[in-house]
Scaffold this motif. Sequence first.
Motif, mmCIF file in Angstrom:
data_model
loop_
_atom_site.group_PDB
_atom_site.id
_atom_site.type_symbol
_atom_site.label_atom_id
_atom_site.label_comp_id
_atom_site.label_asym_id
_atom_site.label_seq_id
_atom_site.Cartn_x
_atom_site.Cartn_y
_atom_site.Cartn_z
ATOM 1 N N LEU A 175 0.823 -1.198 0.000
ATOM 2 C CA LEU A 175 0.000 0.000 0.000
ATOM 3 C C LEU A 175 0.865 1.260 0.000
ATOM 4 O O LEU A 175 0.474 2.300 -0.533
ATOM 5 C CB LEU A 175 -0.933 -0.003 1.211
ATOM 6 C CG LEU A 175 -2.073 -1.040 1.135
ATOM 7 C CD1 LEU A 175 -2.701 -1.241 2.498
ATOM 8 C CD2 LEU A 175 -3.121 -0.601 0.121
ATOM 9 N N ARG A 176 2.065 1.149 0.592
ATOM 10 C CA ARG A 176 2.993 2.286 0.616
ATOM 11 C C ARG A 176 3.814 2.413 -0.668
ATOM 12 O O ARG A 176 4.463 3.425 -0.868
ATOM 13 C CB ARG A 176 3.967 2.128 1.788
ATOM 14 C CG ARG A 176 3.352 2.278 3.156
ATOM 15 C CD ARG A 176 4.413 2.173 4.266
ATOM 16 N NE ARG A 176 3.798 2.307 5.564
ATOM 17 C CZ ARG A 176 3.331 1.291 6.283
ATOM 18 N NH1 ARG A 176 3.438 0.056 5.806
ATOM 19 N NH2 ARG A 176 2.773 1.499 7.454
ATOM 20 N N ASP A 177 3.806 1.393 -1.506
ATOM 21 C CA ASP A 177 4.669 1.382 -2.684
ATOM 22 C C ASP A 177 4.383 2.579 -3.576
ATOM 23 O O ASP A 177 3.228 2.861 -3.909
ATOM 24 C CB ASP A 177 4.454 0.074 -3.469
ATOM 25 C CG ASP A 177 5.492 -0.136 -4.556
ATOM 26 O OD1 ASP A 177 5.338 0.485 -5.622
ATOM 27 O OD2 ASP A 177 6.435 -0.908 -4.337
ATOM 28 N N ALA A 183 -0.648 5.865 -3.429
ATOM 29 C CA ALA A 183 -0.246 7.241 -3.727
ATOM 30 C C ALA A 183 -0.460 7.667 -5.180
ATOM 31 O O ALA A 183 -0.962 8.776 -5.421
ATOM 32 C CB ALA A 183 1.209 7.468 -3.313
ATOM 33 N N PRO A 184 -0.082 6.859 -6.173
ATOM 34 C CA PRO A 184 -0.273 7.324 -7.558
ATOM 35 C C PRO A 184 -1.721 7.683 -7.880
ATOM 36 O O PRO A 184 -1.976 8.657 -8.594
ATOM 37 C CB PRO A 184 0.213 6.135 -8.398
ATOM 38 C CG PRO A 184 1.177 5.424 -7.516
ATOM 39 C CD PRO A 184 0.611 5.549 -6.135
ATOM 40 N N ARG A 189 -5.701 12.604 -7.652
ATOM 41 C CA ARG A 189 -7.039 13.123 -7.367
ATOM 42 C C ARG A 189 -7.000 14.259 -6.347
ATOM 43 O O ARG A 189 -8.045 14.725 -5.894
ATOM 44 C CB ARG A 189 -7.943 11.980 -6.888
ATOM 45 C CG ARG A 189 -8.076 10.848 -7.906
ATOM 46 C CD ARG A 189 -8.954 9.724 -7.374
ATOM 47 N NE ARG A 189 -10.346 10.123 -7.324
ATOM 48 C CZ ARG A 189 -11.239 9.920 -8.313
ATOM 49 N NH1 ARG A 189 -10.853 9.320 -9.441
ATOM 50 N NH2 ARG A 189 -12.488 10.310 -8.178
ATOM 51 N N GLY A 190 -5.800 14.674 -5.942
ATOM 52 C CA GLY A 190 -5.655 15.816 -5.060
ATOM 53 C C GLY A 190 -5.560 15.522 -3.587
ATOM 54 O O GLY A 190 -5.444 16.437 -2.761
ATOM 55 N N HIS A 191 -5.574 14.248 -3.200
ATOM 56 C CA HIS A 191 -5.512 13.883 -1.789
ATOM 57 C C HIS A 191 -4.059 13.747 -1.319
ATOM 58 O O HIS A 191 -3.168 13.407 -2.106
ATOM 59 C CB HIS A 191 -6.245 12.564 -1.543
ATOM 60 C CG HIS A 191 -7.674 12.584 -1.998
ATOM 61 N ND1 HIS A 191 -8.647 13.328 -1.375
ATOM 62 C CD2 HIS A 191 -8.290 11.965 -3.042
ATOM 63 C CE1 HIS A 191 -9.808 13.153 -1.998
ATOM 64 N NE2 HIS A 191 -9.609 12.329 -3.019
ATOM 65 N N THR A 192 -3.844 13.981 -0.027
ATOM 66 C CA THR A 192 -2.528 13.815 0.586
ATOM 67 C C THR A 192 -2.578 12.656 1.567
ATOM 68 O O THR A 192 -3.440 12.627 2.461
ATOM 69 C CB THR A 192 -2.110 15.094 1.330
ATOM 70 O OG1 THR A 192 -2.068 16.187 0.405
ATOM 71 C CG2 THR A 192 -0.744 14.924 1.975
ATOM 72 N N LEU A 193 -1.685 11.686 1.415
ATOM 73 C CA LEU A 193 -1.625 10.550 2.327
ATOM 74 C C LEU A 193 -0.633 10.835 3.438
ATOM 75 O O LEU A 193 0.516 11.214 3.179
ATOM 76 C CB LEU A 193 -1.208 9.282 1.575
ATOM 77 C CG LEU A 193 -2.145 8.818 0.453
ATOM 78 C CD1 LEU A 193 -1.616 7.525 -0.157
ATOM 79 C CD2 LEU A 193 -3.574 8.626 0.965
#
Length: 406
Positions: A175-177, A183-184, A189-193
């Motif tokens: 999930l972190r890759d 993330a991609p 879509r404008g979100h920050t993780l």
Amino acid sequence: MRKQAVQVNASSAQLTIGVVAPLTGRLAPLGKPLTYVLEALAPQLTHVRNGNRRYDVTVAVRDSRSDPVTAQQAVRDLVTLDQAHIVLTMAGTQVLPAVADACEELRVPCLSTTFPWQAYVHSRGADPGHAFRWTYHFAWGLDDIATVFSRMWEQIDGPHTVGCLWNDDLQGSLLRDHEYGFAPVTSARGHTLADLGAYHEPANDFQTQVARMREHGAAIVTSAATTADLALFHHQARRAGLRPRLITCSRWLTYPHTHTTTAPDIHAELADARVATLVYWSPNHPYRSSLDGTSCADLAHSYQRDTGESWLQPLGLAHALVETAHHALSMADDPTDHASIAHTLAGTTLSTIAGALDWKRGPTPNIALLRLAGGQWHPGPKGPSLSIVTNHDAPGIPVTGELQPT
């Protein structure tokens, strides 16, 4: 090794469908749909017609005991003792890849499901683009989950800073890759993780993750936690004065939490959280079985009537596993030959009770994709009920409810 054999024809079988299922151990609740489907479809599996030839069929089921080492031994027993021509399996982050690897080693066709395809490939030590010779899979991708989750976040204004509650194991690392993870999709879509920090399962404390949630101002949390771990995180966040407006969670939270644990405190905590999740199958999906025409609604109703338990999403995928195996045996040039069956799987396109499967157009070799909708668990008098709240990526699936932020 425990063995259960469903003898569907009294005569000497010429073809054998082998199944590795978690009949015991921690995954046993998730193995019930597969064993139920095998019993329900037994009348359709008495034989296979291949051209003008007729083959009797035996279905041999062996218990993985929810353990990867035992699962690999189950495959060896199915191949050497039961002479399986194809092996089916589902469920288990460690168990499913172990079964697939054993089948690849023993050169027997394998069909599996309920595991994001990136995890299926990476857990077997391969990269996307690698072509396995004997093993085939159908599911969805991590990017598909990220897209569906993003669509639900966006029903609450946005864009958002999303707190990521991910473990230190395979799920968390994928999930972190930066290439194959969330993330991609979410950043586009404008979100920050905001990574809240890796944790080991089972967890006994989430104070660090709660503090980071406050630090980043994350009003939405996404996760792939177990039922117990997510309940603990939500409880500690509430005690700290934080209440996520929405939690999206895959993996164990695709099942009703009352099915995966008997703890009343966990039930109450997750009912309060109103967790949203991916939906890959439901009674409202508009598909039918290629074997007997059974609809999704019919299958769910029969399962609830016969077991006294709520339908589960893997039910439709278990049915599709059997449909695809039957199709491969009926279409292979020589259904007694492992290579012929594997070649047939590689070129299969089939409409099933789980939707259309197409191994010729997958994102990487050996994979057929399923479309995802988004759903949310709503508490009710008979336990949690899953409503479909977004169908943008699967428009044929009807929306049955509205997303309800906490």
